[in-house]
Motif scaffolding. Structure first.
Motif: not given
Length: 204
Positions: A75-85
């Motif tokens: 989840k942190a990885w996805a958030s850092k890449r802006g790919i979690n929305k």
């Protein structure tokens, strides 16, 4: 949601930042950030299905502690890449967790987690429906049995798609295998279907 957001702004002091009410989401939500912990949070009201989903994930985490830690890092990885929305066309944070769970249940050999919702485990349980969805599952050895009479649910899950024990797998091994799997999928799929993992595949 606007009332909740207003109350958080008035009464939360500096505890929360980036408070954003989103009325038109499938489930109205207030997004914010816990200032002290630096953790992004979603505040929802009367979302009973989310409570059921959380109980299920808690049982999986009890069976395999590495799943909980790996899920946080994914989840942190996805958030850092802006790919979690999901609104931007990507998987939601919850979707990323489910993808990790799928890897541990159905892709990795041997599986590290069983399917706690397998019909063989739930067919004798009392009916439990939330928002039209069957939410029964075999509790993974926790006190939260979700209407199950078996408080030692890990035993009942043996042989159903996984050992339920994890075989001592650590978070590093889980993450390494997971990212190798999604990178392989990204490399073999059309660019428009690779979503969050296309950048990783390009570096492999």
């Amino acid at each position: 949601v606007f009332d909740v957001a207003g109350a958080m702004r008035r009464g939360g002091g500096k505890a929360y930042s980036d408070i954003e009410p989103i009325r038109h989401a499938r489930t109205p939500v207030v997004r914010c950030c816990d200032t002290a912990a630096g953790v992004e949070c979603d505040v929802v009201v009367n979302n009973r299905l989310a409570i059921c989903n959380t109980a299920l994930l808690r049982s999986y985490a009890h069976l395999l502690p590495a799943f909980r830690d790996a899920a946080r890092l994914v989840k942190a990885w996805a958030s850092k890449r802006g790919i979690n929305k999901a609104a931007d066309g990507y998987l939601s944070s919850y979707g990323h967790v489910l993808l990790l769970l799928h890897y541990l249940q159905a892709v990795r050999s041997p599986p590290l987690l069983p399917d706690l919702q397998h019909p063989d485990l739930t067919k004798h349980m009392p009916a439990a429906v939330c928002e039209g969805i069957d939410v029964r599952f075999q509790a993974g050895g926790t006190s939260d049995t979700n209407d199950s009479n078996d408080t030692n649910g890990a035993n009942g899950a043996d042989g159903i798609g996984g050992s339920g024990g994890g075989g001592g797998a650590g978070v590093g091994a889980v993450l390494s295998g997971y990212f190798r799997w999604i990178a392989k999928y990204a490399a073999q799929s059309p660019q428009e279907e690779t979503l969050a993992v296309r950048g990783l595949a390009e570096r492999q």
